[in-house]
Design a protein around this motif. Structure first.
Motif, mmCIF file in Angstrom:
data_model
loop_
_atom_site.group_PDB
_atom_site.id
_atom_site.type_symbol
_atom_site.label_atom_id
_atom_site.label_comp_id
_atom_site.label_asym_id
_atom_site.label_seq_id
_atom_site.Cartn_x
_atom_site.Cartn_y
_atom_site.Cartn_z
ATOM 1 N N HIS A 37 77.446 56.193 63.121
ATOM 2 C CA HIS A 37 77.380 54.732 63.207
ATOM 3 C C HIS A 37 76.109 54.204 62.562
ATOM 4 C CE1 HIS A 37 75.027 55.745 66.834
ATOM 5 N NE2 HIS A 37 74.485 54.534 66.709
ATOM 6 N N ARG A 38 75.052 55.013 62.551
ATOM 7 C CA ARG A 38 73.791 54.590 61.921
ATOM 8 C C ARG A 38 73.946 54.435 60.411
ATOM 9 N NH1 ARG A 38 71.366 58.202 65.998
ATOM 10 N NH2 ARG A 38 70.343 56.831 67.496
ATOM 11 N N LYS A 39 74.656 55.378 59.803
ATOM 12 C CA LYS A 39 74.894 55.315 58.356
ATOM 13 C C LYS A 39 76.126 54.480 58.029
ATOM 14 C CE LYS A 39 72.999 59.902 57.416
ATOM 15 N NZ LYS A 39 73.335 61.250 56.914
ATOM 16 N N GLY A 40 76.994 54.287 59.017
ATOM 17 C CA GLY A 40 78.235 53.553 58.786
ATOM 18 C C GLY A 40 79.227 54.346 57.956
ATOM 19 N N THR A 41 79.239 55.678 58.177
ATOM 20 C CA THR A 41 80.111 56.522 57.369
ATOM 21 C C THR A 41 80.970 57.459 58.215
ATOM 22 O OG1 THR A 41 78.398 58.221 57.122
ATOM 23 C CG2 THR A 41 78.555 56.549 55.379
ATOM 24 N N LEU A 42 82.094 57.801 57.635
ATOM 25 C CA LEU A 42 82.979 58.842 58.143
ATOM 26 C C LEU A 42 83.110 59.854 57.020
ATOM 27 C CD1 LEU A 42 85.259 59.986 60.061
ATOM 28 C CD2 LEU A 42 86.827 58.615 58.681
ATOM 29 N N THR A 43 82.959 61.140 57.336
ATOM 30 C CA THR A 43 83.110 62.193 56.346
ATOM 31 C C THR A 43 84.338 63.015 56.696
ATOM 32 O OG1 THR A 43 80.718 62.282 56.036
ATOM 33 C CG2 THR A 43 81.983 64.152 55.227
ATOM 34 N N VAL A 44 85.191 63.212 55.693
ATOM 35 C CA VAL A 44 86.417 63.991 55.846
ATOM 36 C C VAL A 44 86.308 65.186 54.915
ATOM 37 C CG1 VAL A 44 88.932 63.959 55.659
ATOM 38 C CG2 VAL A 44 87.713 61.846 56.256
ATOM 39 N N GLU A 45 86.389 66.391 55.478
ATOM 40 C CA GLU A 45 86.319 67.595 54.662
ATOM 41 C C GLU A 45 87.595 68.388 54.829
ATOM 42 O OE1 GLU A 45 82.653 69.888 54.706
ATOM 43 O OE2 GLU A 45 81.683 68.217 55.736
ATOM 44 N N GLY A 46 88.107 68.900 53.704
ATOM 45 C CA GLY A 46 89.322 69.692 53.746
ATOM 46 C C GLY A 46 89.697 70.200 52.374
ATOM 47 N N SER A 47 90.826 70.873 52.309
ATOM 48 C CA SER A 47 91.288 71.448 51.048
ATOM 49 C C SER A 47 92.142 70.453 50.266
ATOM 50 C CB SER A 47 92.096 72.718 51.339
ATOM 51 O OG SER A 47 93.196 72.403 52.177
ATOM 52 N N PHE A 48 92.045 69.190 50.591
ATOM 53 C CA PHE A 48 92.865 68.142 50.001
ATOM 54 C C PHE A 48 92.059 66.862 49.855
ATOM 55 C CE2 PHE A 48 93.023 68.271 54.539
ATOM 56 C CZ PHE A 48 92.752 66.970 54.897
ATOM 57 N N ILE A 49 92.565 65.954 49.034
ATOM 58 C CA ILE A 49 91.968 64.624 48.907
ATOM 59 C C ILE A 49 92.833 63.672 49.728
ATOM 60 C CG2 ILE A 49 91.372 62.738 47.349
ATOM 61 C CD1 ILE A 49 91.055 64.847 45.133
ATOM 62 N N PRO A 50 92.285 63.081 50.779
ATOM 63 C CA PRO A 50 93.099 62.191 51.618
ATOM 64 C C PRO A 50 93.439 60.883 50.900
ATOM 65 C CG PRO A 50 90.832 62.182 52.367
ATOM 66 C CD PRO A 50 90.923 63.203 51.273
ATOM 67 N N SER A 51 94.563 60.315 51.261
ATOM 68 C CA SER A 51 94.997 59.050 50.682
ATOM 69 C C SER A 51 94.103 57.918 51.168
ATOM 70 C CB SER A 51 96.449 58.774 51.098
ATOM 71 O OG SER A 51 96.785 57.428 50.881
ATOM 72 N N GLY A 52 93.529 57.186 50.221
ATOM 73 C CA GLY A 52 92.682 56.048 50.564
ATOM 74 C C GLY A 52 93.460 54.980 51.318
ATOM 75 N N ASN A 53 94.721 54.761 50.918
ATOM 76 C CA ASN A 53 95.541 53.757 51.590
ATOM 77 C C ASN A 53 95.806 54.122 53.049
ATOM 78 O OD1 ASN A 53 95.683 52.128 49.330
ATOM 79 N ND2 ASN A 53 97.568 53.063 48.592
ATOM 80 N N LEU A 54 96.073 55.410 53.298
ATOM 81 C CA LEU A 54 96.307 55.845 54.683
ATOM 82 C C LEU A 54 95.047 55.707 55.528
ATOM 83 C CD1 LEU A 54 98.561 59.028 54.329
ATOM 84 C CD2 LEU A 54 99.194 56.778 55.215
ATOM 85 N N LEU A 55 93.899 56.063 54.953
ATOM 86 C CA LEU A 55 92.631 55.927 55.679
ATOM 87 C C LEU A 55 92.363 54.457 56.003
ATOM 88 C CD1 LEU A 55 90.363 58.423 53.715
ATOM 89 C CD2 LEU A 55 91.115 58.641 56.089
ATOM 90 N N ARG A 56 92.542 53.596 55.011
ATOM 91 C CA ARG A 56 92.312 52.156 55.224
ATOM 92 C C ARG A 56 93.209 51.605 56.328
ATOM 93 N NH1 ARG A 56 89.167 50.217 51.026
ATOM 94 N NH2 ARG A 56 89.262 51.450 49.131
ATOM 95 N N LYS A 57 94.497 51.966 56.300
ATOM 96 C CA LYS A 57 95.440 51.463 57.294
ATOM 97 C C LYS A 57 95.095 51.964 58.692
ATOM 98 C CE LYS A 57 100.320 51.083 58.532
ATOM 99 N NZ LYS A 57 99.914 50.471 59.748
ATOM 100 N N ALA A 58 94.815 53.265 58.810
ATOM 101 C CA ALA A 58 94.503 53.840 60.121
ATOM 102 C C ALA A 58 93.273 53.174 60.729
ATOM 103 C CB ALA A 58 94.285 55.347 60.008
ATOM 104 N N LEU A 59 92.249 52.965 59.920
ATOM 105 C CA LEU A 59 91.019 52.366 60.435
ATOM 106 C C LEU A 59 91.184 50.870 60.688
ATOM 107 C CD1 LEU A 59 88.474 54.412 58.329
ATOM 108 C CD2 LEU A 59 88.921 54.605 60.776
ATOM 109 N N LYS A 60 91.936 50.201 59.827
ATOM 110 C CA LYS A 60 92.179 48.771 60.035
ATOM 111 C C LYS A 60 92.952 48.550 61.332
ATOM 112 C CE LYS A 60 94.074 44.629 57.916
ATOM 113 N NZ LYS A 60 94.781 44.053 56.786
ATOM 114 N N ASP A 61 93.943 49.406 61.611
ATOM 115 C CA ASP A 61 94.713 49.305 62.857
ATOM 116 C C ASP A 61 93.823 49.485 64.089
ATOM 117 O OD1 ASP A 61 96.961 48.875 61.323
ATOM 118 O OD2 ASP A 61 97.822 50.872 61.662
ATOM 119 N N GLY A 62 92.693 50.180 63.916
ATOM 120 C CA GLY A 62 91.746 50.379 65.009
ATOM 121 C C GLY A 62 90.653 49.326 65.061
ATOM 122 N N GLY A 63 90.695 48.357 64.148
ATOM 123 C CA GLY A 63 89.713 47.282 64.154
ATOM 124 C C GLY A 63 88.506 47.507 63.258
ATOM 125 N N TYR A 64 88.584 48.480 62.353
ATOM 126 C CA TYR A 64 87.478 48.782 61.448
ATOM 127 C C TYR A 64 87.878 48.437 60.023
ATOM 128 C CZ TYR A 64 85.829 51.323 65.489
ATOM 129 O OH TYR A 64 85.436 51.651 66.753
#
Length: 91
Positions: A37-64
């Motif tokens: 929360h201090r940096k205002g960042t979420l880091t996602v690590e994995g063997s794939f590149i996550p969909s930006g649209n899915l990330l935006r929707k999931a976080l927007k649905d949570g109020g972010y």
């Protein structure tokens, strides 16, 4: 291995960090997640590149709000025992 950094607006405390990770964990259960929360960042690590649209929707649905998303390819570092194993194997 890929590391995606998501700049998230609206995280104010450690509970927000937990909520952001929980929201993303629902759509990316195999990812390694960390939030600050201090940096205002979420880091996602994995063997794939996550969909930006899915990330935006999931976080927007949570109020972010997602301000930015960037992805970089990272080399996975071997741990001490993995390094020793590979060194002995190639000898």
């Amino acid at each position: 291995m890929y590391k995606t950094t998501v700049v998230v607006d609206g995280m104010h405390c450690s509970m927000c960090e937990s909520q952001v990770k929980s929201l993303v964990m629902k759509i990316l259960p195999d990812a390694k997640l960390s939030a600050s929360h201090r940096k205002g960042t979420l880091t996602v690590e994995g063997s794939f590149i996550p969909s930006g649209n899915l990330l935006r929707k999931a976080l927007k649905d949570g109020g972010y709000e997602v301000k930015d998303i960037s992805t970089e390819k990272v080399e996975k570092k071997l741990g001490l025992f993995s390094s020793l194993f590979h060194a002995l194997k190639s000898a």
